[in-house]
Each structure stands twice: as structure tokens, then as C-alpha cells.
Design an enzyme around this catalytic site. Structure first.
Site, mmCIF file in Angstrom:
data_model
loop_
_atom_site.group_PDB
_atom_site.id
_atom_site.type_symbol
_atom_site.label_atom_id
_atom_site.label_comp_id
_atom_site.label_asym_id
_atom_site.label_seq_id
_atom_site.Cartn_x
_atom_site.Cartn_y
_atom_site.Cartn_z
ATOM 1 N N GLU A 124 122.229 6.393 -17.109
ATOM 2 C CA GLU A 124 121.693 5.062 -17.357
ATOM 3 C C GLU A 124 122.383 4.465 -18.574
ATOM 4 O O GLU A 124 122.500 5.149 -19.598
ATOM 5 C CB GLU A 124 120.182 5.099 -17.612
ATOM 6 C CG GLU A 124 119.598 3.707 -17.714
ATOM 7 C CD GLU A 124 118.082 3.666 -17.932
ATOM 8 O OE1 GLU A 124 117.440 4.720 -18.052
ATOM 9 O OE2 GLU A 124 117.565 2.550 -17.966
ATOM 10 N N ALA A 265 115.397 10.155 -24.583
ATOM 11 C CA ALA A 265 115.309 10.995 -23.401
ATOM 12 C C ALA A 265 115.649 10.162 -22.172
ATOM 13 O O ALA A 265 115.838 8.948 -22.276
ATOM 14 C CB ALA A 265 113.895 11.559 -23.259
ATOM 15 N N GLU A 301 108.795 9.748 -20.057
ATOM 16 C CA GLU A 301 109.782 10.134 -19.037
ATOM 17 C C GLU A 301 109.087 10.592 -17.762
ATOM 18 O O GLU A 301 109.521 10.267 -16.656
ATOM 19 C CB GLU A 301 110.722 11.218 -19.561
ATOM 20 C CG GLU A 301 111.459 10.870 -20.858
ATOM 21 C CD GLU A 301 112.122 9.506 -20.851
ATOM 22 O OE1 GLU A 301 112.541 9.053 -19.765
ATOM 23 O OE2 GLU A 301 112.207 8.885 -21.930
ATOM 24 N N GLU A 323 110.674 -0.358 -18.084
ATOM 25 C CA GLU A 323 110.489 0.108 -19.470
ATOM 26 C C GLU A 323 109.221 -0.451 -20.109
ATOM 27 O O GLU A 323 108.457 0.284 -20.732
ATOM 28 C CB GLU A 323 111.727 -0.205 -20.308
ATOM 29 C CG GLU A 323 113.000 0.520 -19.850
ATOM 30 C CD GLU A 323 112.843 2.045 -19.790
ATOM 31 O OE1 GLU A 323 111.865 2.586 -20.342
ATOM 32 O OE2 GLU A 323 113.695 2.705 -19.156
HETATM 33 C C1 7MK Z 1 113.911 4.836 -24.870
HETATM 34 C C2 7MK Z 1 116.562 4.913 -21.374
HETATM 35 C C3 7MK Z 1 115.489 5.767 -20.756
HETATM 36 C C4 7MK Z 1 115.703 3.466 -25.716
HETATM 37 C C5 7MK Z 1 114.383 3.892 -25.777
HETATM 38 C C6 7MK Z 1 114.735 5.333 -23.887
HETATM 39 C C7 7MK Z 1 116.076 4.882 -23.833
HETATM 40 C C8 7MK Z 1 116.540 3.965 -24.758
HETATM 41 C C9 7MK Z 1 114.188 6.317 -22.881
HETATM 42 C C10 7MK Z 1 116.981 5.349 -22.742
HETATM 43 C C11 7MK Z 1 114.129 5.774 -21.450
HETATM 44 N N1 7MK Z 1 115.271 5.245 -19.401
HETATM 45 O O1 7MK Z 1 113.262 6.528 -20.683
HETATM 46 O O2 7MK Z 1 113.597 4.495 -21.453
HETATM 47 ZN ZN ZN Z 2 111.973 4.508 -20.429
#
Ligand code: 7MK
Ligand code: ZN
Length: 881
Positions: A124, A265, A301, A323
Site C-alpha cells: 500500500e 502497520a 489492522e 481509514e
Molecule cells: C496508519 C496504511 C495502513 C499511517 C497511519 C497506517 C498507515 C499510515 C496503518 C499505513 C494502516 N493501511 O492500516 O492504515
Molecule cells: Zn489503516
């Protein structure tokens, strides 16, 4: 910099081709890994037959290319730096591609790379194209099988997504393992891990009675630091079943910890990859905050398995779809397993400190951005934290059951699909038969809305009228904004602290809830009036309770009213908010005083309010700790203009010193009460007590007395846990001492990278004089490496982003240091360099001479040849401010 074009949200078009299946085979080698990729490709309906197939690919060495079994002649395809194009494609085809990559030389930590001698991937957002040619976009969802081939001795563990279906021995000491993922997924959720790892395993029985294996993989020697992560995963599984009816869908849920990782993560299907920081913990190496962080990141996650993986994003502009929603879910999880009010206050504090600043500065963008140069720059506070507040507002407007109905409909409609933020909003609206059209502005308008509120008491009518005006500040590219749909939670409180029954003048007699004492007002216009009737007395309004919307708010409270609310409001968030408002007001006033050349002086009324908090043992110590913690410099800087950050930091310290003197005996007494010598446990009650104890210690450390030096040295020495030890060390170092303890700490923990990160960060954020030269010196420390993002964050980012006193040193050396490191890092890891470059975002907030210095450094960075698009985007936006 590459003359890359901006990608625009409105330019979205459906993919011309789809991928039904992909069979991958990796022959893993540190410097020369061979990737065989067999794709079943179909032309998408509506695509013209002569449309070429354009696959993404970056930094790949092409070995062979076959279409339906026949090698493709060079004339049949074209390659450039970013793609492979096949002009003539049948409607359906099998494409076989063999490429090679060099994982050992991959310092960007995107795609396939080596860390500690093991292989990891990060895909990602657009890392899969660094592994093989593919349609590397989230709306192309395929079924993956993955075969890993590697040396049996060096790489005994071979993991990928889905279920393990076979394994065997091969020639030359190699072995293979085959994985099948039964769920369609976009390429960004692909992962593989190979190496010498050990696992802690456990299991979870789902609500429907299936047994799921939970496995946490770490480097040998770290198994004793896994139990908390394993427990967190099991708690998260249980919670998602209870709260949202969502079960895990594979036989095994795997977490792998890696020490070189760009982010926190990653939710790869069935095979989450974590920064070691969010896995490894035991009481002598991890603080209470670290344990909290592991709970929330593991939950985050894990929750992505439904909100992100089963239902994913159509395109990267929709990032907040997964997100914002998943952050909301992890925040709710933390609230349910811990203290709801503490969690809420911590989340709001972070939102205001970081997201509000982002939203007021040159990188301001909507929760759903309209364009980007580099998507990696959009994993932001706005997309994540403001996004989660947007999701929370649905729950506030629709109620917990209404929100659940919306979630159920969302999964019913979209399981297995790649969708948009509008689809989510439609599910919420349709499941509840409400209109959420105006709510869409939360996704499209950047900037933090401001509410200006006035209250008027009408003695004769015994009524109270609130006039609410909303405005949204202009942001880059968005000058005129429309009024938004804002839930404003409020109560009216009488003189004894009782919330009063709320009856609106517009309310018909038949309308229910005659004795409700909290209401959600739904603002929709520039200016609205609400009159509450039948009140026994002139109330004090308690506004934006539980922070019902991500806005700023001004109400002309007197100091007395704030003190009243901080001790009487029945909403814990509102109590904290009153204390915070009072402190911000005090500190901004003291800064103005200092600017006039007058002496800082904390009024007795203020210390009296804090004294009351310390003297009430019945109050939750965690909440008291949060109320006593003064707003940080970076937050205050946002409230002021043309700031001298060094003076601001000095004022903050003088305020702390004066408070410590005024409250000396209460602080000492509370410290001693809380320092009860109980053996360490990570549980809510102890965490709360330790947080207040260490806030008291921090104030006491401001006293220029031998007594406090002894207290700190004793706590450092006696502590049976990292929380207390680190708190004491930090305070010692801030006072300009602690040399012996710093050396002792490094000696004890030189073999533990995560603990050494704390040692670096503590020195980088210290107030003591000479901090910059120490930081420069520490760049040469054997435990430091520019290639490791955790180290960069601990030493460099901590200095540049969390040490305003030294970063903003008037000679400009802090700025020059930052620029030098950004330029150096850009060649190694552009993503990390771009993050660091945000330390220049607020250059227009500081005084004119510092402004000139910061601007010059930004220009110096921008002028560098070969700058990555990542850093270029951040720096050029900052300069446009
Ligand atoms: C959290 C993307 C991943 C910034 C904050 C995270 C990332 C960047 C963890 C990487 C996540 N999908 O689970 O959002
Ligand atoms: Zn995330």
C-alpha cells in the site's frame, strides 16, 4: 524533480482490463529475486477492442513475457519507467511475466525488501508495481495464489496471504510453500514474508463456533514480548463480533513484526505486517502508552479485514473510506476495553494538535482529496483522524443502533466490492431513511469549521437563547465554503452542576423527551438561534459535549464559568475542555505579557483551580492528569500570530515552574500517595495512577531543589517498569542532569532497538541547552541508522517536530539541520523524507526573521536535483503558503 502530473479525483475511469486470477511464484534471493506472474486477464465490459493493456511496473528487470503461451516479440509491447503496454490484446488472455528485482538494495521499504536478513513486502499504496507488472489499482480485485521458494536454512518460514495449501523440499537445499487466498483482493493487500522467525500462537473461537489460529511472528529471542499483541488480537476479534457482528474469515490470522517499516502497520489479507514498535512489549521495555498503542494498532489492522479488505476503496482518493472508518472502530475498541473518557480526550487532543494545524496550513486538503502528486503524502491526519470524526458524526446523528443499521447495509450492498465514500454515506442515509446530502461537505471542504456562539438569558421569560454562527476558513484552492451539517451536543447546567431538562421553544407539546438533559442540535445554516424555555435559572451552557464535531468553538465564558465547568460538568470531555480552555487562555495571555517585556505571573485563581483537582482523591487520576497537563507549545503556536517560539517555550516553562511552586505540597503529597510501591501491572487502575504520579513528578522536577533531584534519581533507580523509569529520566535530562542515568540506560538497553529509540527521542526532545549539537553527535551513534525509519523518527523527526524550543533556535541552525537531513533522506527513502519536510509547514506562523530562514531552507530543498515527487509536493505546497 520528475515532471509528474497531478492525479485528479474527477478523472477516474473504470479499468479497461480486469484480472480474474493471479498465480505468483517467487524464487527468493537477497540481490536477485525472480518473480513469475501468471495473470488471467479480461477486457472490461464497455472497453473498445483496440484498447491497449497498460500494466504498472517500476524498477523491474524483464526476463520474459508470454501471451497465451507464446513469447511476445519485442515489437508487440513497449516499456517505460512506469509501465508495460501491450497494444493488441484478445478479449481474454493468459499473460505470463517473469521479472527480477534486487530486494537488498531497496531502501524505500516499498515493494519487496530485506530487513534483518529476512524478506518483507509493503504494497500500500502503490508498492506492488515494484514487485511485478500488474494493474496496481484498488478497483482491480483478483484471486491470488503464491508460491514461495527459498533456501530452507536461511528462510525456514515462508508466509503469504490466505491459507497454506502445500509445502515441500526442492533441489539445492531449497523448499517451497504454497498459499491460496480465497478472497478477491486488490494488489495493495498482497504480502509475503520469508525468514528466520518464531511464532507465538493462540486461538480464538468465533461466535459461530469456528476456531481461528492467531499467530504472531517475531525474530528469535523476542517471544517473551509477544503476549500483549496476541491478547490484543483476541480482544479485537471478540469485540468486532459483539459490536458489529463481524467475524474473521480465514483459518489463521497472522501478524509479523519487522523493525524496518515506513508506517505503523499494514492490513495485508490474513498476513498483517507490523512495525516492531506495535508488537513487542514487556513491562521493563515498554511504557503504558506503548501497551495502549499496541492494543489500538492491532485492533486497527484486524478491523481492516472488513473495513478495507472485504470492502475496499475504488481509488486512492477514497482512502478515508477505509481509514477514517477503521480509526473510528479502533477508537471505539480502545474506549470499550479501557476508559471511554480518557480515550476520547487523548484522541481529541491529538486531532487538535496535529490535524487542526494541518487543516490551517499549506497542506490542508479535504478528507477526500481532489488531487495529489504522490499518494503516499495523503496518509494524513486529515484522512485518518478527521476522517474518523466524520464517521463518528454519523454515529452521533443516527445513534448507535442507527449507525449499526448503516454498517449492516454497507456490508450487505458492498461485500467484495471497491467503493466510494458516497457509497458509505448512502448506506448510512438509506438504512435510516434520512437525508445526508449536506453532510457530503465534510468530505469535500477542507479547513476546520469555526462556531461562534453567544448566549442570552431572558429573565422574564426564563429562557436562554443560543445564537450559533458557523464559518469555514479559506484553504489552498478553496476560498468560498458552504455551511455544513454539524452535530452540536449540548447541555445547560445550573449553579449546582445539575444538567437541566431541555425544551426548545420550537418544540411542539407532543414532541417527546421532555426531560432530556442533553441534545444534539443539527446545525445547517450560517446562523441559527435556539431558545430553551422553562428554565429555573440562568444556566451555564456545556457545549460540544464529547467533542461532537471536529470544529473550533468560541463562547465568551468568564474564567469563573470555566472553573465551574471543569469541576461540575457531568461530561468528562467537557470538564477537561474547560480546564484546557482556561490554560490556553492563561498561557496566551502570559505570552503577550512576556512580549511586552513584563514578568510572567500565574494568577492565584488558576493555581487554586489546579489545587482543587489535586486535593480530591475521589477524582479519576487519569482525568486529573490530563487536566493538569498544560497545552503543548505546538498547539499554542496555532492560537497566536508572528510567534517567537523560543519565547513561547520559555513562558510555558515559567508557568510550569510557578505552578510547581504554588502547588508544591499538594504535588508532593499526591506523588507520594500514588507512588505506592506495588509491582507493575498494565491495568486501567494502575495506568491511571502512574499517569498522575508522573505528571506530579514532572511539575516537581521544575523546582530548583535538591529534594526533587533525589526523588527523580530514586524513581529512575527503583522503577520496575519502563513507564516510571523513562518519566524519571526525561525529567532528569530536562533539568540539565541525568548524565549518569543516560549512560546507564544506554548500557542496559544497547541490544534493544525499540528501547534505544526512546533514548534517542528523549534527548532529541530535551529542553536542555546544546540539544542540537547532541542530536548531531547522536547521528554517529552505532545504534543510529538513517535507513531505519524508527531511528529517523526517534532522533530527527522528534527534534524537528516536537522540540520547538531548539528547532526554532534564532540562529536558524535547527532549520538548516532539518533541511540537510531531508535532502539526505530523500535519496534513501522519499516517503520518510517527505514526512520530515512537514516540519516547515507552519513557517508563516513565526516571526519575520524566522520566516525568512525557514523559507530559504524550503527553497534550498526544492532546488535539489533529482528530488522525489514525495518531497517536492510537500515543499512546493509549503512555499506556496
Ligand atoms: C496508519 C496504511 C495502513 C499511517 C497511519 C497506517 C498507515 C499510515 C496503518 C499505513 C494502516 N493501511 O492500516 O492504515
Ligand atoms: Zn489503516
Amino acid at each position: 524533480m520528475t515532471d509528474r502530473q497531478a492525479i485528479r479525483r474527477l478523472d477516474y475511469t473504470a479499468p479497461a482490463y480486469l484480472i480474474d486470477r493471479v498465480d505468483l511464484s517467487f524464487e527468493l534471493d537477497e540481490t536477485d529475486t525472480r518473480v513469475s506472474n501468471r495473470l488471467v486477464i479480461k477486457r472490461n465490459k464497455g472497453t473498445a477492442a483496440d484498447t491497449p493493456l497498460v500494466l504498472h511496473g517500476e524498477g523491474l528487470q524483464l526476463d520474459s513475457l508470454k501471451l497465451d503461451g507464446a513469447p511476445l516479440p519485442a515489437s508487440a509491447y513497449q516499456r517505460d519507467e512506469h509501465s508495460l503496454t501491450i497494444a493488441a490484446m484478445p478479449e481474454e488472455a493468459i499473460l505470463e511475466i517473469v521479472t527480477r528485482v534486487n530486494p537488498a538494495s531497496n531502501t524505500s521499504l516499498m515493494g519487496l525488501y530485506v530487513s534483518g536478513g529476512n524478506f518483507f513486502t509493503q504494497c500500500e499504496a502503490e508498492g506492488f508495481r515494484k514487485i511485478t507488472y500488474y494493474l496496481d489499482r484498488p478497483d482491480v480485485m483478483a484471486k491470488f495464489t503464491t508460491t514461495l521458494i527459498a533456501d530452507r536454512q536461511k528462510y525456514p518460514v515462508l508466509l503469504s496471504n490466505g491459507n497454506r495449501v502445500g509445502a515441500g523440499q526442492m533441489d539445492r537445499g531449497r523448499h517451497w510453500v504454497k498459499w491460496v487466498d480465497p478472497f478477491r483482493k486488490p494488489s495493495y493487500l498482497f504480502a509475503l514474508v520469508a525468514g528466520k522467525l518464531v511464532a507465538m500462537s493462540d486461538s480464538h473461537v468465533t461466535a459461530s463456533g469456528r476456531t481461528v489460529n492467531v499467530e504472531v511472528y517475531v525474530e528469535p529471542g523476542n517471544l517473551d514480548k509477544c503476549p500483549h499483541a496476541v491478547a490484543a488480537a483476541k480482544k479485537a476479534m471478540q469485540w468486532d463480533e459483539e459490536r458489529f457482528g463481524l467475524e474473521y474469515d480465514l483459518d489463521t490470522y497472522m501478524i509479523v513484526a519487522v523493525s524496518d517499516f515506513n508506517m505503523g502497520a499494514m492490513e495485508n489479507k490474513g498476513l498483517n505486517i507490523f512495525n516492531t514498535k506495535y508488537v513487542l512489549a514487556k513491562p521493563d521495555t515498554a511504557t503504558d502508552a506503548d501497551f495502549d498503542g499496541i492494543d489500538s494498532v492491532v485492533a486497527h489492522e484486524y478491523f481492516h479485514n472488513w473495513t478495507g479488505n472485504r470492502v475496499t476503496c475504488r481509488d486512492w482518493f477514497q482512502l478515508s473510506l477505509k481509514e477514517g472508518l477503521t480509526v473510528y472502530r479502533d477508537q471505539e475498541f480502545s474506549s470499550d476495553i479501557g476508559s471511554r473518557s480518557v480515550t476520547r480526550i487523548q484522541n481529541v487532543r491529538a486531532l487538535r494538535e496535529y490535524q487542526f494545524a494541518e487543516d490551517a496550513g499549506p497542506q490542508a486538503h479535504p478528507v477526500r482529496p481532489d488531487e495529489y502528486l504522490e499518494i503516499n503524502n495523503f496518509y494524513t491526519w486529515t484522512v485518518y483522524e478527521k476522517g474518523s470524526e466524520v464517521v463518528r458524526m454519523y454515529a452521533t446523528l443516527l445513534g448507535r443502533e442507527g449507525f449499526r443499521r448503516g454498517m449492516d447495509l454497507y456490508f450487505k450492498r458492498h461485500d467484495g466490492q471497491a467503493v466510494t465514500c458516497d457509497d458509505f454515506r448512502a448506506a448510512m442515509a438509506d438504512a435510516n431513511h434520512v437525508n445526508l446530502d449536506q453532510f457530503a461537505l465534510w468530505y469535500s471542504q477542507a479547513g476546520t469549521p469555526h462556531l461562534d456562539i453567544e448566549g442570552e438569558w431572558h429573565e422574564a421569560e426564563r429562557s436562554f437563547t443560543l445564537t450559533v454562527r458557523q464559518s469555514i476558513p479559506p484553504t489552498p484552492g478553496q476560498h468560498d465554503k458552504d455551511p455544513m451539517h454539524i452535530p452540536l451536543a449540548l447541555a445547560l447546567i445550573d449553579r449546582r452542576g445539575q444538567p437541566l431538562p431541555l425544551q426548545l421553544s420550537t418544540q411542539s407539546a407532543g414532541e417527546a423527551a421532555g426531560d432530556a438533559t442533553e441534545r444534539i442540535l443539527e446545525l445547517r445554516q450560517d446562523c441559527e438561534r435556539f431558545t430553551f424555555v422553562n428554565l429555573p435559572c440562568h444556566p451555564v451552557p456545556s457545549l460540544l459535549r464529547d467533542f461532537s464535531a471536529p470544529v473550533t468553538l468560541a463562547y465568551p465564558y468568564s474564567d469563573d464559568e470555566l472553573v465551574f465547568l471543569m469541576t461540575h460538568d457531568d461530561d468528562a470531555f467537557a470538564r477537561w475542555e474547560a480546564a484546557n480552555n482556561y490554560a490556553v487562555r492563561l498561557m496566551c495571555a502570559q505570552y503577550a505579557t512576556a512580549t511586552r517585556g513584563e514578568a510572567v505571573s500565574v494568577p492565584e485563581a488558576f493555581s487554586a483551580a489546579f489545587r482543587t483537582l489535586l486535593e480530591k482523591p475521589e477524582l479519576d487520576p487519569a482525568l486529573v492528569a490530563l487536566m493538569l497537563e498544560l497545552p503543548r507549545e505546538n498547539y499554542l503556536l496555532e492560537q497566536l500570530e508572528e510567534v517567537d517560539p523560543v519565547r513561547l517555550a520559555q513562558v510555558c516553562q515559567q508557568v510550569r515552574q510557578q505552578l510547581a511552586r504554588a502547588l508544591r505540597s499538594q504535588l508532593l503529597q499526591r506523588y507520594q500517595q500514588l507512588n505506592d510501591g506495588q509491582p507493575y501491572h498494565y491495568n486501567g487502575e494502575q495506568v491511571a495512577r502512574r499517569s498522575l504520579k508522573n505528571v506530579c513528578l514532572d511539575y516537581l522536577a521544575e523546582l530548583d531543589e535538591g529534594m526533587t533531584g533525589d526523588l527523580l534519581a530514586r524513581q529512575y533507580q527503583k522503577a520496575d517498569n519502563m513507564t516510571d523509569r523513562l518519566a524519571a529520566l526525561r525529567a532528569l535530562v530536562n533539568r540539565g542532569g541525568g548524565e549518569a542515568q543516560l549512560a546507564d540506560f544506554a548500557h542496559t538497553w544497547q541490544g534493544d532497538a525499540l528501547v534505544m529509540d526512546k533514548w534517542f527521542a528523549l534527548q532529541a526532545t530535551s529542553r536542555r541547552p546544546g540539544t542540537l549539537s547532541r542530536v548531531q553527535h547522536l547521528l554517529e551513534h552505532p545504534a543510529f541508522s538513517l535507513k531505519n525509519p524508527n531511528k529517523v523518527r526517534a532522533l530527527i523527526s522528534a527534534f524537528c517536530l516536537q522540540n520547538p524550543l531548539h528547532f526554532h533556535s534564532a540562529d536558524g541552525y535547527g532549520y538548516a539541520f532539518a533541511a540537510d537531513r531531508i535532502i539526505e533522506l530523500d535519496a534513501i527513502n522519499p516517503q520518510i523524507a517527505a514526512r520530515l519536510a512537514t516540519c516547515f509547514n507552519r513557517w508563516t506562523k513565526v516571526d519575520l526573521s524566522r520566516r525568512a530562514l525557514m523559507r530559504a531552507e524550503l527553497q534550498r530543498i526544492k532546488a535539489c536535483a533529482g528530488l522525489s515527487p514525495d518531497t517536492f509536493e510537500i515543499v512546493s505546497k509549503a512555499l506556496a503558503a
